[in-house]
Design a protein around this motif. Structure first.
Motif, PDB file in Angstrom:
ATOM      1  N   ARG A 414      36.615  31.697  45.270  1.00 26.63           N
ATOM      2  CA  ARG A 414      37.489  32.162  46.501  1.00 26.63           C
ATOM      3  C   ARG A 414      38.716  31.829  46.656  1.00 26.63           C
ATOM      4  NH1 ARG A 414      31.978  31.523  50.358  1.00 26.63           N
ATOM      5  NH2 ARG A 414      30.857  33.510  49.576  1.00 26.63           N
ATOM      6  N   GLN A 417      40.972  33.952  44.753  1.00 27.02           N
ATOM      7  CA  GLN A 417      41.251  35.287  45.170  1.00 27.02           C
ATOM      8  C   GLN A 417      42.319  35.078  46.435  1.00 27.02           C
ATOM      9  OE1 GLN A 417      37.457  36.967  46.322  1.00 27.02           O
ATOM     10  NE2 GLN A 417      37.253  37.992  44.197  1.00 27.02           N
ATOM     11  N   LYS A 418      42.151  34.219  47.112  1.00 23.91           N
ATOM     12  CA  LYS A 418      43.124  34.075  48.405  1.00 23.91           C
ATOM     13  C   LYS A 418      44.452  33.972  48.010  1.00 23.91           C
ATOM     14  CE  LYS A 418      43.771  31.130  52.438  1.00 23.91           C
ATOM     15  NZ  LYS A 418      43.097  29.887  53.349  1.00 23.91           N
ATOM     16  N   THR A 421      45.709  37.281  46.810  1.00 26.90           N
ATOM     17  CA  THR A 421      45.949  38.267  48.036  1.00 26.90           C
ATOM     18  C   THR A 421      47.424  37.939  48.564  1.00 26.90           C
ATOM     19  OG1 THR A 421      43.852  38.466  48.432  1.00 26.90           O
ATOM     20  CG2 THR A 421      45.238  38.838  50.293  1.00 26.90           C
ATOM     21  N   TYR A 434      46.271  42.840  40.183  1.00 26.46           N
ATOM     22  CA  TYR A 434      45.295  42.135  41.164  1.00 26.46           C
ATOM     23  C   TYR A 434      43.805  42.664  41.195  1.00 26.46           C
ATOM     24  CZ  TYR A 434      43.198  41.425  45.921  1.00 26.46           C
ATOM     25  OH  TYR A 434      42.377  41.131  46.862  1.00 26.46           O
ATOM     26  N   GLU A 435      43.765  44.114  41.172  1.00 23.19           N
ATOM     27  CA  GLU A 435      42.393  44.628  41.022  1.00 23.19           C
ATOM     28  C   GLU A 435      41.706  44.012  39.793  1.00 23.19           C
ATOM     29  OE1 GLU A 435      41.084  46.233  43.365  1.00 23.19           O
ATOM     30  OE2 GLU A 435      42.627  46.204  44.640  1.00 23.19           O
ATOM     31  N   LYS A 438      40.823  40.393  40.167  1.00 20.27           N
ATOM     32  CA  LYS A 438      39.949  40.288  41.381  1.00 20.27           C
ATOM     33  C   LYS A 438      38.480  40.376  40.941  1.00 20.27           C
ATOM     34  CE  LYS A 438      38.575  42.197  46.040  1.00 20.27           C
ATOM     35  NZ  LYS A 438      39.027  43.055  47.070  1.00 20.27           N
ATOM     36  N   SER A 439      38.144  41.463  39.877  1.00 15.81           N
ATOM     37  CA  SER A 439      36.904  42.082  39.538  1.00 15.81           C
ATOM     38  C   SER A 439      36.435  40.715  38.816  1.00 15.81           C
ATOM     39  CB  SER A 439      37.140  43.130  38.829  1.00 15.81           C
ATOM     40  OG  SER A 439      37.884  42.967  37.614  1.00 15.81           O
ATOM     41  N   TYR A 441      36.996  37.541  38.986  1.00 19.35           N
ATOM     42  CA  TYR A 441      36.346  36.633  39.898  1.00 19.35           C
ATOM     43  C   TYR A 441      35.220  36.934  40.747  1.00 19.35           C
ATOM     44  CZ  TYR A 441      40.316  33.442  38.807  1.00 19.35           C
ATOM     45  OH  TYR A 441      41.095  32.580  38.139  1.00 19.35           O
ATOM     46  N   GLN A 442      35.226  38.063  41.085  1.00 16.61           N
ATOM     47  CA  GLN A 442      34.000  38.854  41.767  1.00 16.61           C
ATOM     48  C   GLN A 442      32.819  38.653  41.086  1.00 16.61           C
ATOM     49  OE1 GLN A 442      35.054  39.861  44.894  1.00 16.61           O
ATOM     50  NE2 GLN A 442      32.863  39.762  45.600  1.00 16.61           N
TER      51      GLN A 442
END
Length: 543
Positions: A414, A417-418, A421, A434-435, A438-439, A441-442
């Motif tokens: 998290r 991700q922050k 962003t 970013y996408e 992000k995936s 880390y998701q």
């Protein structure tokens, strides 16, 4: 000129204390042990003039300050839960430890029984400052620290009463068991009554004090005045100070004082205790006669063996009786720590120095006592941390380790991700990159949350304990925020006090009433090795 030289010496000692504090913190040495070592160096090299330990000053001024600081910051709610263990250690434990040690000392040193018993009593006192410093650095279970601190509070009182009674027997050669037992009960109970009355009266005064300076002065008068008042009416001054501190700390300090007054009170007593402890430990080092210790090294060794065996008899023989008293059991690993953590310190030396000149073999007793204190502070003080780590008391359970590993993975993902962003908004990172990141880390977040939900379902009892700790932490954070708002002048003392009263009530309901995070770095642990909750640790949200 004399005043100038005394000021220079005071500054030199203050500088030595500062250097030791920095070095001990940097290398993880016990603070008291480091100060004693510094005192030895200063004494051998004659860098500062010899400053004698004054027994009257120690007992009449320093001891009440140290006792009152410990008592006023002790949470009576936690102490009450282990009242049987604390009571057993500070009464029967003292008698057993002193008796066994005295038998062995009388045999090894060829001393009369009365003199050996006097030494056994002196060696029954534990230097809690040294052991609690190790506890805080390793974050041992909070209950263990509470038991050790509670034992010390009342152990000092019982031991000093016994010391005076045995000393009277040695000097008069008269012993009446019934009269001695009656005097012990009378002096101890009398000290408790004096302390309770003084504490209640002071609590009433504190509620009407005009400002925090008046409140601080009032508590100083209480600490020192109660001791001398009790001694003046021939009851235990130590027990009186302890009881007075407990009464004021739990009925006036946390429930009636303004938030700004609480902050000022905490700061003052922390400074007073730190200053006194530092000075005492430094003076201990300055006053240890190294040459005389070499002459009596064998006697010092025998006394150390006697003390350890006496403590073992008191701990290992005493705690099994808790099951018959329907009290909470104390883990065996904790008992090992209580045996090896029976460190001797300044109060033992002060009692030796207070022995009258006409006492038979006084010089031998004083020299051996100094040697025992030195070896105990160095040997036990330096190795206690290793013993605790070896017993895995300060570690985490397998369940807690698994929980925190998933929790940490969630926190890391998290946080990443922050940051990503923020980089996108700043134009440093492209939207497509970013996408993709992000995936990744998701996936980590989803796996960690799934694992945490599974742990919650399988180990519901431990999770409930963790939730209780989190609820306690949230309330403490609220309390700290109120105190900070009052300190910054954002709200008035009256509004802040009303909020503090409400928060204290909620803490009592949850069973975790206690000082604010500024007063106590809480470390709760279940007996079975469950989750620990510390104000320095982040906890993931539980489903």
């Amino acid at each position: 000129m004399k005043l100038h030289s005394e000021m220079v010496m005071a500054l030199e000692l203050l500088g030595a204390v500062t250097v030791v504090a920095l070095v001990a913190r940097r290398f993880g040495f016990p603070y008291g042990t480091a100060l004693v070592a510094m005192g030895l160096v200063l004494g051998v090299t004659d860098l500062v003039p010899k400053v004698a330990l004054d027994a009257e000053l120690m007992l009449g001024l320093f001891l009440p300050i140290l006792l009152f600081d410990a008592a006023i910051s002790t949470n009576s709610t936690h102490l009450h839960k282990d009242r049987v263990s604390v009571g057993l250690l500070s009464t029967a434990g003292v008698f057993v430890s002193a008796g066994i040690s005295a038998l062995l000392i009388a045999w090894a040193l060829k001393l009369p029984w009365a003199l050996a018993l006097l030494m056994g009593v002196m060696f029954s006192i534990t230097d809690t400052v040294a052991i609690l410093a190790v506890f805080r650095s390793l974050k041992v279970p909070h209950r263990l620290a509470t038991i050790v601190e509670g034992e010390s509070l009342f152990n000092d009182g019982v031991t000093l009463v016994l010391f005076k009674l045995v000393l009277g027997i040695v000097l008069t050669s008269a012993f009446n068991p019934a009269a001695t037992a009656f005097d012990l009960v009378l002096v101890s109970a009398g000290g408790g009554v004096v302390g309770f009355l003084a504490g209640m009266l002071t609590s009433a005064v504190l509620r009407h004090a005009p400002d925090h300076l008046s409140e601080i002065v009032t508590t100083v008068l209480l600490a020192i005045g109660t001791y001398h008042l009790a001694e003046g009416v021939h009851v235990s001054g130590v027990i009186a100070v302890v009881v007075a501190g407990l009464v004021v700390g739990n009925y006036a300090w946390r429930r009636a004082l303004e938030p700004s007054s609480q902050i000022a009170m905490v700061s003052f007593w922390e400074f007073a205790a730190f200053g006194v402890n530092s000075l005492v430990f430094l003076l201990v080092g300055l006053n240890i006669p190294l040459q005389a210790l070499q002459t009596h090294a064998d006697k010092i060794g025998w006394c150390l063996v006697a003390i350890v065996l006496g403590r073992m008899a008191a701990i290992y023989g005493g705690f099994p009786t808790l099951r018959f008293l329907r009290s909470r059991p104390v883990p065996l690993s904790w008992q090992h720590v209580m045996v090896w953590g029976n460190i001797k310190g300044s109060l033992t030396m002060v009692l030796a120095l207070s022995l009258p000149a006409q006492l038979p073999q006084r010089e031998l007793i004083v020299t051996v006592t100094f040697g025992v204190v030195l070896v105990s502070l160095v040997l036990q003080g330096m190795s206690l941390g290793r013993v605790i780590r070896g017993l895995n008391i300060a570690g985490v359970s397998d369940l807690q380790r698994e929980f925190e590993q998933h929790q940490l993975a969630l926190i890391r993902a998290r946080a990443a991700q922050k940051e990503m962003t923020a980089l996108v908004e700043a134009g440093v990172l492209s939207r497509s990159s970013y996408e993709r990141m992000k995936s990744r880390y998701q996936v980590i977040i989803a796996q960690a949350e799934r694992a945490l939900r599974h742990l919650c379902a399988v180990h519901q009892t431990h999770i409930d304990a963790a939730l209780a700790g989190i609820r306690h932490r949230v309330l403490q954070v609220e309390k700290a925020a109120v105190l900070q708002a009052v300190r910054d002048g954002l709200v008035s003392d009256q509004i802040g006090s009303e909020a503090i009263v409400e928060l204290n009530r909620d803490l009592v309901i949850t069973g975790h009433a206690g000082p604010s995070p500024e007063q106590e770095n809480l470390n709760l642990s279940t007996d079975g090795g469950g989750f620990q909750d510390s104000t320095n640790e982040a906890k993931a949200p539980l489903p």
